[in-house]
Design a protein around this motif. Structure first.
Motif, PDB file in Angstrom:
ATOM      1  N   MET A 110     -24.435 -89.916  -7.968  1.00 22.56           N
ATOM      2  CA  MET A 110     -24.767 -88.811  -6.717  1.00 22.56           C
ATOM      3  C   MET A 110     -23.502 -87.863  -7.180  1.00 22.56           C
ATOM      4  O   MET A 110     -23.318 -86.903  -6.649  1.00 22.56           O
ATOM      5  CB  MET A 110     -24.757 -89.544  -5.316  1.00 22.56           C
ATOM      6  CG  MET A 110     -25.886 -90.239  -5.159  1.00 22.56           C
ATOM      7  SD  MET A 110     -27.270 -88.954  -5.275  1.00 22.56           S
ATOM      8  CE  MET A 110     -27.309 -87.739  -4.128  1.00 22.56           C
ATOM      9  N   ARG A 144     -21.287 -87.264   1.356  1.00 21.67           N
ATOM     10  CA  ARG A 144     -22.749 -87.344   1.023  1.00 21.67           C
ATOM     11  C   ARG A 144     -23.179 -88.429  -0.108  1.00 21.67           C
ATOM     12  O   ARG A 144     -24.104 -89.196   0.048  1.00 21.67           O
ATOM     13  CB  ARG A 144     -23.531 -85.911   0.647  1.00 21.67           C
ATOM     14  CG  ARG A 144     -24.843 -86.143   0.470  1.00 21.67           C
ATOM     15  CD  ARG A 144     -25.518 -84.700  -0.113  1.00 21.67           C
ATOM     16  NE  ARG A 144     -25.148 -83.643   0.889  1.00 21.67           N
ATOM     17  CZ  ARG A 144     -24.211 -82.728   0.760  1.00 21.67           C
ATOM     18  NH1 ARG A 144     -23.485 -82.670  -0.417  1.00 21.67           N
ATOM     19  NH2 ARG A 144     -23.744 -81.981   1.542  1.00 21.67           N
ATOM     20  N   VAL A 148     -25.255 -91.949   0.280  1.00 22.64           N
ATOM     21  CA  VAL A 148     -26.268 -92.350  -0.378  1.00 22.64           C
ATOM     22  C   VAL A 148     -26.192 -93.675  -1.003  1.00 22.64           C
ATOM     23  O   VAL A 148     -27.182 -94.581  -0.951  1.00 22.64           O
ATOM     24  CB  VAL A 148     -26.866 -91.152  -1.329  1.00 22.64           C
ATOM     25  CG1 VAL A 148     -27.708 -91.669  -2.209  1.00 22.64           C
ATOM     26  CG2 VAL A 148     -27.124 -89.926  -0.958  1.00 22.64           C
ATOM     27  N   CYS A 173     -24.687 -86.806   6.985  1.00 23.97           N
ATOM     28  CA  CYS A 173     -24.991 -87.925   6.188  1.00 23.97           C
ATOM     29  C   CYS A 173     -24.749 -89.257   6.691  1.00 23.97           C
ATOM     30  O   CYS A 173     -25.438 -90.191   6.664  1.00 23.97           O
ATOM     31  CB  CYS A 173     -24.058 -87.559   5.119  1.00 23.97           C
ATOM     32  SG  CYS A 173     -24.407 -86.005   4.289  1.00 23.97           S
TER      33      CYS A 173
END
Length: 612
Positions: A110, A144, A148, A173
């Motif tokens: 990510m 973010r 994730v 988020c």
């Protein structure tokens, strides 16, 4: 996977299994198998490729499999390879492929997509139960990537993201992550400027999921009208035990909303509302809610404006509340009149243990009034009172001594009016030292063994010392400390907080002290270190200085030292000073009332009761 298009053309190949699962973002087609056609007679039992992500320019390390006639390949397995760049480039640069847990590798991926550098600290701690990211300045993109990676993470249970510039986007988020992750039970989003929209996203998910036990939303620029968000959060959450929302601006309206919710909630145990401009109706609403609350153990409303109206309601609340144990009223404009209102309720309260009143204008008279009232409250559970640096009258110390005769109460206060300020500072410096070292060095300066010092204080022969026995014994030995400093020393000696110091604990401390002393002596001799610069030397020097001042105060006008007298009730007539490491004598021992020391045949000091 074009390299397998012509498998039928491989003469003599017996392929039992070719498995390719979860391959994503694989570029330039797995060229490493292009030359398999040259391996005549190859018996391939298994080719397995699982969970390969972001593999660039083929796996060229297998390019030369071709040309090896008669090679029997039982298994070619490629599992969990993520973010593996061109093999030739890695060989040239000397880099190693990144490996780690699924959560760690997802974080790397990510970060690459967001074109940001992965945070090595985050990467390492994704496998631990606590992830402390205070002041890491991750920003929305970094948050973010982290969120994730936490979606399927089952290791992290405590997440601290204080001061990371999350903003509204970062809050979104975090909220999305919380809808999927039920393992995080402690979350801090303090000082992230989430404002109304960001906090609303978080609190909505927290209410729906109800998996958090601790939540910190301090310093997020919440205003009066945002009290509704906190009200709904407190009313709807059943598993939330600790909520911190300090350094916002709820004022009156917000305080009324929160106070109403406190009255309905019985599961929240810790609530921090400090620095929120709570005053007038806001302050009284908090107190009113506390009166009927059955869950809160600790309430912090420091640095608000309860003043007279809030103090009156707090007095009523304390009279009815049977659960609260810690109440912090630091800096609430509480004067003596306000204190009188609070004490009305406290007189009927049997659960409050800690009361903090620092930085309030209660005055020395108010402080004395507080202790006098406590002296009359026989059923009060109060164990600790914090008056900060409030100066007190000498009579305050007298009342405190009387109070401590029957109860184990610790009171923090400032200077005693009329006391030598410089002496107070020197005592404070001594109190900052290791209390065991202070006690041992004091005994050495008296010429007493540890067992003698212990026996002198153990009046009932129980082989353990209560705080009062320690204090009384040290006072009898004329330790050069004020009542306040001595209380602090005794409190530090009782490390486990059980109110007693047994012989084993004292011996263990003594042994540690002797080992430290031995190392100090060796260091001073071998490395020419000044003893005064070591911990032991520093403590001894401070004790000598204070003992010298004490002796000068006791010395008669004739100039003859009290230590030169012969009365056994006031001095130690024949005690031999304990030698220092260099063999020199220390300062004379101070007076030991009602004790007589006699020098035995083996140069040991024996304590005998005085006949006077």
């Amino acid at each position: 996977m074009d390299e397998y298009d012509d498998l039928d053309d491989y003469d003599g190949m017996d392929v039992n299994s070719v498995t390719i699962n979860y391959v994503t973002d694989v570029h330039d087609g797995m060229d490493e198998y292009n030359d398999l056609e040259n391996c005549d007679g190859m018996d391939v039992n298994s080719v397995t490729i699982n969970n390969v992500s972001v593999v660039h320019d083929g796996m060229d390390e297998y390019d030369d499999l071709g040309g090896h006639g008669g090679v029997d390949v039982n298994s070619v397995t490629i599992n969990n390879i993520m973010d593996d760049h061109d093999a030739e480039d890695e060989a040239e640069s000397g880099r190693k492929s990144i490996t780690g847990s699924h959560s760690q590798m997802m974080y790397v991926r990510m970060c690459k997509q967001a074109n940001i550098t992965p945070n090595s600290y985050v990467f390492r701690n994704l496998i631990n139960d606590r992830l402390d990211l205070k002041h890491h300045l991750l920003g929305p993109d970094g948050v973010r990537a982290l969120c994730v990676s936490l979606i399927e993470n089952s290791s992290v249970t405590s997440l601290d993201m204080t001061d990371n510039g999350l903003g509204k986007e970062g809050a979104r988020c975090v909220s999305e992550m919380l809808t999927e992750n039920t393992f995080v039970t402690e979350l801090s989003l303090a000082d992230n400027n989430l404002r109304t929209d960001g906090v609303k996203q978080v609190t909505t998910v927290v209410q729906e999921m109800d998996t958090l036990i601790k939540l910190d939303l301090s310093g997020n620029n919440l205003q009066e009208y945002d009290g509704e968000l906190i009200r709904d959060l407190i009313e709807e959450s059943r598993n939330l035990k600790e909520l911190r929302i300090s350094h916002n601006c709820f004022r009156e309206t917000g305080g009324m909303d929160i106070g109403d919710a406190i009255g309905w909630n019985d599961t929240l145990e810790v609530l921090d509302l400090s620095w929120n401009h709570l005053r007038r109706q806001g302050a009284t609403a908090i107190a009113t809610g506390l009166a009927i609350n059955g869950g809160l153990r600790e309430l912090n409303v420091a640095w608000n404006g309860f003043y007279m109206e809030g103090s009156k309601e707090l007095g009523k609340a304390l009279e009815r509340n049977t659960r609260l144990q810690v109440l912090d009223l630091t800096a609430n404009r509480i004067n003596k009149q306000c204190l009188q209102e609070i004490m009305k309720g406290l007189s009927k309260n049997k659960t409050l243990r800690v009361l903090k009143l620092a930085d309030n204008p209660i005055t020395a008279t108010g402080a004395l009034y507080l202790l006098q009232q406590l002296l009359q409250m026989k059923e009060s559970a109060i164990q600790e009172i914090d008056l900060g640096e409030q100066s007190v009258e000498p009579e305050f110390v007298v009342v405190l001594e009387k109070l401590q005769e029957d109860r184990d109460v610790t009171v923090k206060y400032g200077a005693v009016l009329g006391q030598d300020v410089n002496s107070h500072d020197e005592e404070q410096e001594l109190m900052d030292e290791n209390p065991v070292v202070v006690l041992m060095e004091f005994g050495r300066l008296l010429g007493l063994r540890l067992v003698d010092l212990f026996a002198m204080m153990d009046k009932d022969g129980s082989k353990s010392l209560t705080r009062m026995e320690i204090k009384s014994g040290l006072l009898a030995a004329n330790i050069p400390l004020s009542e306040k400093a001595l209380d602090h020393l005794v409190h530090k000696l009782d490390a486990d907080g059980d109110g007693e110091l047994d012989y084993g604990e004292l011996i263990a401390g003594h042994q540690q002290h002797r080992r430290k002393l031995t190392r100090t002596i060796m260091m001073s001799r071998e490395q020419r270190v000044d003893m005064e610069e070591t911990e032991v030397g520093r403590v001894r020097a401070k004790l000598k200085k204070l003992m010298g001042k004490q002796e000068s105060k006791m010395r008669p006008k004739s100039g003859i030292s009290l230590l030169q007298g012969k009365s056994a009730t006031a001095v130690v007539p024949s005690a031999k000073p304990a030698p220092t490491e260099e063999g020199s004598s220390t300062t004379p021992a101070p007076a030991l009332p009602a004790l007589s020391l006699k020098k035995g045949s083996h140069e040991k000091n024996v304590i005998k009761p005085s006949t006077h």
